[in-house]
Motif scaffolding. Structure first.
Motif, short mmCIF file in Angstrom:
data_model
loop_
_atom_site.label_atom_id
_atom_site.label_comp_id
_atom_site.label_asym_id
_atom_site.label_seq_id
_atom_site.Cartn_x
_atom_site.Cartn_y
_atom_site.Cartn_z
N HIS A 32 30.38 64.30 46.37
CA HIS A 32 31.03 64.12 45.36
C HIS A 32 32.16 63.06 45.99
CE1 HIS A 32 34.07 64.13 41.89
NE2 HIS A 32 33.05 63.93 41.13
N LEU A 33 33.40 63.51 46.82
CA LEU A 33 33.93 62.58 47.12
C LEU A 33 33.50 61.62 47.27
CD1 LEU A 33 37.05 62.22 47.89
CD2 LEU A 33 36.81 63.14 50.15
N LEU A 34 32.80 61.10 48.42
CA LEU A 34 31.68 60.11 49.23
C LEU A 34 31.31 59.42 48.18
CD1 LEU A 34 29.78 61.71 52.08
CD2 LEU A 34 31.49 59.94 52.20
N SER A 35 30.13 60.20 47.16
CA SER A 35 30.07 58.65 46.02
C SER A 35 30.86 58.23 45.44
CB SER A 35 29.23 59.77 44.99
OG SER A 35 30.20 60.88 44.62
N ARG A 36 32.44 58.50 44.95
CA ARG A 36 33.22 58.34 44.36
C ARG A 36 33.69 56.97 44.92
NH1 ARG A 36 31.65 62.05 41.61
NH2 ARG A 36 31.39 61.81 39.86
N TRP A 37 33.99 57.07 46.61
CA TRP A 37 35.16 56.55 47.60
C TRP A 37 34.22 55.32 47.39
CZ3 TRP A 37 38.97 56.12 50.11
CH2 TRP A 37 39.18 55.78 51.20
N GLU A 38 32.50 55.57 47.75
CA GLU A 38 31.41 54.27 47.97
C GLU A 38 31.76 53.09 46.17
OE1 GLU A 38 28.03 53.09 49.91
OE2 GLU A 38 27.82 55.60 50.25
N ILE A 39 31.60 53.37 45.40
CA ILE A 39 31.39 53.39 44.13
C ILE A 39 33.18 52.55 44.14
CG2 ILE A 39 31.19 53.42 41.59
CD1 ILE A 39 30.08 55.76 42.09
N GLY A 40 34.35 53.43 44.49
CA GLY A 40 35.32 51.73 44.80
C GLY A 40 35.72 50.84 45.54
N ALA A 41 34.97 51.39 46.63
CA ALA A 41 34.60 50.51 47.33
C ALA A 41 33.93 49.41 46.90
CB ALA A 41 33.73 50.93 48.95
N TYR A 42 32.44 49.71 46.48
CA TYR A 42 31.73 48.35 46.07
C TYR A 42 32.21 47.54 44.85
CZ TYR A 42 27.20 46.22 44.44
OH TYR A 42 26.46 45.23 44.60
N ILE A 43 32.85 48.64 43.92
CA ILE A 43 33.87 47.88 42.41
C ILE A 43 35.02 46.64 43.00
CG2 ILE A 43 34.31 47.87 40.13
CD1 ILE A 43 32.95 50.19 39.58
N SER A 44 35.44 47.09 44.39
CA SER A 44 36.53 46.28 44.65
C SER A 44 36.31 45.21 45.15
CB SER A 44 37.25 47.57 45.76
OG SER A 44 38.32 46.32 46.71
N ALA A 45 34.99 45.09 46.28
CA ALA A 45 34.85 44.09 46.90
C ALA A 45 33.95 42.75 45.54
CB ALA A 45 33.58 44.25 47.81
N LYS A 46 34.00 43.52 44.14
CA LYS A 46 33.57 42.71 43.57
C LYS A 46 34.23 42.38 43.04
CE LYS A 46 28.89 42.57 43.74
NZ LYS A 46 27.51 41.79 43.87
N ILE A 47 35.46 43.04 42.74
CA ILE A 47 36.82 42.30 41.82
C ILE A 47 36.87 41.55 42.68
CG2 ILE A 47 38.54 43.08 40.95
CD1 ILE A 47 38.05 45.73 40.45
N LYS A 48 37.28 41.58 43.78
CA LYS A 48 37.76 40.32 44.91
C LYS A 48 37.12 39.54 45.07
CE LYS A 48 40.64 43.82 46.97
NZ LYS A 48 41.45 44.93 48.50
N HIS A 49 35.81 39.02 45.72
CA HIS A 49 35.20 38.72 45.91
C HIS A 49 34.44 37.39 44.88
CE1 HIS A 49 36.57 39.33 50.22
NE2 HIS A 49 35.89 40.44 49.85
N ASP A 50 34.01 38.40 43.94
CA ASP A 50 32.55 37.74 42.82
C ASP A 50 32.95 37.79 41.96
OD1 ASP A 50 30.88 38.37 44.58
OD2 ASP A 50 30.05 39.40 44.07
N GLY A 51 34.66 38.07 41.26
CA GLY A 51 35.10 37.44 39.82
C GLY A 51 35.17 38.77 39.07
N TRP A 52 34.67 39.93 39.17
CA TRP A 52 34.46 41.28 38.80
C TRP A 52 35.41 41.13 37.62
CZ3 TRP A 52 30.25 45.41 39.39
CH2 TRP A 52 29.33 45.36 39.60
N GLY A 53 35.46 41.49 35.69
CA GLY A 53 36.93 41.70 34.92
C GLY A 53 36.56 42.60 34.40
N HIS A 54 37.23 42.82 33.20
CA HIS A 54 36.90 44.12 32.80
C HIS A 54 35.97 44.00 31.74
CE1 HIS A 54 41.74 45.38 33.27
NE2 HIS A 54 41.35 44.87 32.28
#
Length: 403
Positions: A32-54
């Protein structure tokens, strides 16, 4: 087969069931912890590098609901929580702390603390990333922090020290703390005290960081530190008792009755290894009766702990009374398999120089602690942070070995 042999065999089978049940629960938690960690990592990268917004996150929520309707916990707020946890625990400040303290924590953890979780993280487990790429998240000698590639950027795999926690606990810590030092403290503290999320939230509100780390640690007698080297880290020298709502002037009776009426909160402020034995505990010496304000048993130290309450400043003469009670406990109350009793003089305030003088010649394992009606200033806490982190995991190991 004789009945006692059969019973022993049945007991061993039950032990197997319980062991694997615990392992299964631990495995579920770490996945459970690993899945949420990876999702957080992936979305964080998308927000910072690919311009993901709300708007993009909202479409992601709709996509998950449409394609995996049975999955729960992936709403917009929860996804942002995953990002917050990932970014907080991969900040340069937190990473530096993990690199500083991580080795000792990892060495302890890979021993006996969290067998199934350690096995998953440390024994070359693999995790499937969102891009379908298999990456190694750990090796047999997993460092506390590492780097792996995602389609958009690099991200840190889960620091080993966080594996002793749950995602809900990590989220509470992130939401209610500001510094990396506090966050690492609460991760270790919640693990050592076995705090669920609700209890951890209360300890965060009560500022356990200040209550546990506050003080100079010169208020422990030489005998206490010699007999119980871990005592300075597992017995706080300040107790936050704001839950008692004490007025500036109050009696010892009101203090004691307030503690008794709020025993759960008091134990949470001094440590869960304390088990309450009784109030005004009677000891008889000669033809006279005496009463110890509060008597506890400490599971990790395996000893009785006598608390004497003083609703005033510390006086050197108080030590004589406390030592008298410890002698009575060791002679007439302590069991043969228990360690020497410890005395805690809990005062409204204490002059540290006076305390040091008073304790320098005592041969008893005793200490002077202060109870605080308000929070302790942050600047006094750094001195004991190192000591707490270095011995708290070791004391947790000792407690678990005793079970």
């Amino acid at each position: 087969m004789k009945k006692n042999q059969e019973t022993k065999a049945f007991s061993q089978i039950l032990d197997i069931i319980r062991t694997h049940r615990a392992g299964a629960l631990a495995s579920v938690n770490i996945e459970h912890l690993l899945s949420r960690w990876e999702i957080g990592a992936y979305i964080s990268a998308k927000i910072k590098h690919d311009g993901w917004g709300h708007a993009t996150i909202d479409r992601l929520v709709d996509y998950i609901h449409a394609n995996a309707p049975d999955e729960r916990g992936y709403g917009r707020r929860n996804l942002y929580n995953m990002v917050s946890v990932y970014e907080a625990f991969t900040s340069p400040e937190f990473t530096a702390l993990v690199l500083k303290y991580g080795d000792s924590i990892v060495q302890s953890a890979t021993g006996q603390i969290m067998q199934p979780m350690a096995a998953q993280l440390a024994n070359a487990s693999k995790v499937q990333t969102t891009a379908g790429q298999i990456v190694q998240t750990a090796t047999a000698q997993m460092p506390p922090v590492g780097i792996v590639q995602t389609p958009s950027a690099q991200f840190h795999p889960l620091p080993f020290v966080l594996a002793v926690s749950s995602f809900s606990n990590l989220l509470e810590i992130v939401n209610r703390t500001k510094t990396a030092q506090e966050r690492l403290f609460y991760v270790v503290y919640a693990f050592r005290e076995r705090l669920d999320t609700r209890t951890l939230r209360k300890r965060l509100v009560d500022d356990a960081f200040s209550a546990v780390l506050g003080g100079s640690k010169t208020n422990f007698s030489k005998a206490l530190k010699a007999i119980y080297p871990s005592a300075p880290a597992i017995i706080p020298d300040a107790a936050l008792v704001d839950f008692l709502h004490l007025p500036p002037k109050h009696s010892e009776s009101r203090l004691r009755k307030g503690i008794i009426a709020n025993m759960k909160d008091f134990i949470l402020s001094i440590g869960r290894d304390f088990l309450f034995v009784g109030e005004e505990f009677p000891v008889k010496v000669g033809g006279s009766d005496f009463h110890i304000d509060l008597l506890f048993y400490h599971r990790a130290l395996r000893c009785l702990v006598a608390f004497e309450l003083k609703a005033r400043a510390f006086r050197p003469s108080d030590m004589g009374q406390l030592e008298f009670y410890l002698e009575a406990l060791d002679r007439d109350v302590k069991r043969a398999d228990e360690n020497p009793s410890v005395g805690v003089l809990l005062c409204k305030s204490a002059d540290h120089s006076m305390v040091e003088y008073a304790l320098s010649r005592t041969m008893s394992p005793a200490m002077v602690a202060e109870y605080k009606r308000v929070m302790i200033p942050r600047e006094v806490l750094q001195e004991t942070f190192d000591r707490y982190l270095r011995v708290s995991i070791a004391s947790s190991l000792t407690t678990r070995e005793d079970k």
